[in-house]
Design a protein around this motif. Sequence first.
Motif, mmCIF file in Angstrom:
data_model
loop_
_atom_site.group_PDB
_atom_site.id
_atom_site.type_symbol
_atom_site.label_atom_id
_atom_site.label_comp_id
_atom_site.label_asym_id
_atom_site.label_seq_id
_atom_site.Cartn_x
_atom_site.Cartn_y
_atom_site.Cartn_z
ATOM 1 N N SER A 25 0.808 -1.224 0.000
ATOM 2 C CA SER A 25 0.000 0.000 0.000
ATOM 3 C C SER A 25 0.834 1.264 0.000
ATOM 4 O O SER A 25 0.350 2.332 -0.311
ATOM 5 N N LYS A 26 2.117 1.140 0.366
ATOM 6 C CA LYS A 26 2.944 2.327 0.449
ATOM 7 C C LYS A 26 4.253 2.140 -0.284
ATOM 8 O O LYS A 26 4.813 1.049 -0.312
ATOM 9 N N ARG A 27 4.724 3.250 -0.828
ATOM 10 C CA ARG A 27 5.969 3.216 -1.594
ATOM 11 C C ARG A 27 7.177 2.919 -0.699
ATOM 12 O O ARG A 27 8.205 2.492 -1.176
ATOM 13 N N THR A 28 7.031 3.119 0.610
ATOM 14 C CA THR A 28 8.169 2.871 1.500
ATOM 15 C C THR A 28 8.662 1.442 1.424
ATOM 16 O O THR A 28 9.797 1.149 1.759
ATOM 17 N N SER A 29 7.796 0.546 0.951
ATOM 18 C CA SER A 29 8.222 -0.846 0.842
ATOM 19 C C SER A 29 9.364 -1.001 -0.147
ATOM 20 O O SER A 29 10.120 -1.973 -0.087
ATOM 21 N N SER A 30 9.523 -0.042 -1.076
ATOM 22 C CA SER A 30 10.571 -0.157 -2.089
ATOM 23 C C SER A 30 11.958 0.007 -1.484
ATOM 24 O O SER A 30 12.948 -0.281 -2.142
ATOM 25 N N ASN A 31 12.066 0.482 -0.253
ATOM 26 C CA ASN A 31 13.358 0.641 0.406
ATOM 27 C C ASN A 31 13.801 -0.620 1.141
ATOM 28 O O ASN A 31 14.907 -0.651 1.695
ATOM 29 N N TYR A 32 12.953 -1.628 1.158
ATOM 30 C CA TYR A 32 13.214 -2.814 1.959
ATOM 31 C C TYR A 32 13.125 -4.082 1.126
ATOM 32 O O TYR A 32 12.478 -4.111 0.080
ATOM 33 N N ALA A 33 13.768 -5.103 1.632
ATOM 34 C CA ALA A 33 13.646 -6.417 1.018
ATOM 35 C C ALA A 33 12.199 -6.894 1.136
ATOM 36 O O ALA A 33 11.454 -6.458 2.022
ATOM 37 N N MET A 34 11.821 -7.785 0.234
ATOM 38 C CA MET A 34 10.508 -8.416 0.313
ATOM 39 C C MET A 34 10.678 -9.917 0.129
ATOM 40 O O MET A 34 11.611 -10.362 -0.549
ATOM 41 N N GLY A 35 9.807 -10.668 0.745
ATOM 42 C CA GLY A 35 9.956 -12.107 0.700
ATOM 43 C C GLY A 35 8.640 -12.843 0.570
ATOM 44 O O GLY A 35 7.561 -12.264 0.771
ATOM 45 N N GLY A 52 15.607 -23.029 -9.126
ATOM 46 C CA GLY A 52 15.495 -23.499 -10.497
ATOM 47 C C GLY A 52 14.062 -23.603 -10.998
ATOM 48 O O GLY A 52 13.840 -23.780 -12.197
ATOM 49 N N ARG A 53 13.095 -23.484 -10.080
ATOM 50 C CA ARG A 53 11.685 -23.571 -10.478
ATOM 51 C C ARG A 53 10.942 -22.260 -10.222
ATOM 52 O O ARG A 53 10.039 -21.907 -10.983
ATOM 53 N N PHE A 54 11.295 -21.553 -9.157
ATOM 54 C CA PHE A 54 10.623 -20.305 -8.795
ATOM 55 C C PHE A 54 11.557 -19.127 -9.064
ATOM 56 O O PHE A 54 12.774 -19.237 -8.905
ATOM 57 N N THR A 55 10.957 -18.007 -9.429
ATOM 58 C CA THR A 55 11.713 -16.777 -9.634
ATOM 59 C C THR A 55 10.982 -15.622 -8.958
ATOM 60 O O THR A 55 9.799 -15.392 -9.218
ATOM 61 N N ILE A 56 11.709 -14.912 -8.110
ATOM 62 C CA ILE A 56 11.146 -13.736 -7.458
ATOM 63 C C ILE A 56 11.633 -12.488 -8.176
ATOM 64 O O ILE A 56 12.771 -12.423 -8.634
ATOM 65 N N SER A 57 10.751 -11.508 -8.293
ATOM 66 C CA SER A 57 11.109 -10.236 -8.922
ATOM 67 C C SER A 57 10.264 -9.138 -8.277
ATOM 68 O O SER A 57 9.317 -9.422 -7.536
ATOM 69 N N ARG A 58 10.614 -7.903 -8.559
ATOM 70 C CA ARG A 58 9.844 -6.795 -8.005
ATOM 71 C C ARG A 58 9.820 -5.635 -8.976
ATOM 72 O O ARG A 58 10.727 -5.471 -9.791
ATOM 73 N N ASP A 59 8.768 -4.825 -8.844
ATOM 74 C CA ASP A 59 8.616 -3.604 -9.621
ATOM 75 C C ASP A 59 8.339 -2.494 -8.610
ATOM 76 O O ASP A 59 7.204 -2.350 -8.137
ATOM 77 N N ASN A 60 9.357 -1.750 -8.254
ATOM 78 C CA ASN A 60 9.207 -0.733 -7.212
ATOM 79 C C ASN A 60 8.283 0.407 -7.644
ATOM 80 O O ASN A 60 7.675 1.063 -6.809
ATOM 81 N N ALA A 61 8.187 0.638 -8.942
ATOM 82 C CA ALA A 61 7.273 1.674 -9.428
ATOM 83 C C ALA A 61 5.824 1.311 -9.114
ATOM 84 O O ALA A 61 4.965 2.190 -8.989
ATOM 85 N N LYS A 62 5.555 0.009 -9.018
ATOM 86 C CA LYS A 62 4.208 -0.476 -8.711
ATOM 87 C C LYS A 62 4.076 -0.996 -7.286
ATOM 88 O O LYS A 62 3.029 -1.504 -6.899
ATOM 89 N N ASN A 63 5.157 -0.885 -6.498
ATOM 90 C CA ASN A 63 5.155 -1.394 -5.125
ATOM 91 C C ASN A 63 4.721 -2.857 -5.072
ATOM 92 O O ASN A 63 3.963 -3.263 -4.187
ATOM 93 N N THR A 64 5.200 -3.642 -6.016
ATOM 94 C CA THR A 64 4.729 -5.013 -6.170
ATOM 95 C C THR A 64 5.897 -5.984 -6.275
ATOM 96 O O THR A 64 6.898 -5.689 -6.938
ATOM 97 N N VAL A 65 5.741 -7.131 -5.635
ATOM 98 C CA VAL A 65 6.696 -8.216 -5.758
ATOM 99 C C VAL A 65 5.969 -9.406 -6.369
ATOM 100 O O VAL A 65 4.771 -9.587 -6.142
ATOM 101 N N TYR A 66 6.684 -10.175 -7.166
ATOM 102 C CA TYR A 66 6.100 -11.304 -7.878
ATOM 103 C C TYR A 66 6.831 -12.597 -7.518
ATOM 104 O O TYR A 66 8.004 -12.581 -7.158
#
Length: 123
Positions: free
Chosen positions: A24-34, A65-79
């Motif tokens: 919900s907040k852009r501040t998450s872009s300053n931190y790791a996500m898991g 080798g099966r899962f890939t984590i990524s993030r888009d800080n512009a959208k405050n979203t991790v995949y």
Amino acid sequence: VQLQASGGGLVQAGGSLRLSCAASKRTSSNYAMGWFRQAPGKEREFVAAIGWNGGNTIYADSVKGRFTISRDNAKNTVYLQMNSLKFEDTAVYYCAVGLRSVPSMKPDGYRYWGQGTQVTVSS
């Protein structure tokens, strides 16, 4: 910070799913996500994590080798892209915002948690 996880569902073994977690907040872009997961009767376990800028990723051995984590800080979203899914991947998957900018494998390294999304893999 509120986290909304989505993308879970029912899939056959060998299939793929892509989970998303919007903060919900852009501040998450300053931190790791898991991502963590919890199967019925089991403890919550680490799946994958990513550093604040996406340049540092870590994975549980069971998903390498099966899962890939990524993030888009512009959208405050991790995949979490999950391929070659196995029956044992069945669990509720939770996303979390870390205490630090570098990723951690430990649940106590995270301060905010989402509500979880169910992933069910049929064998």
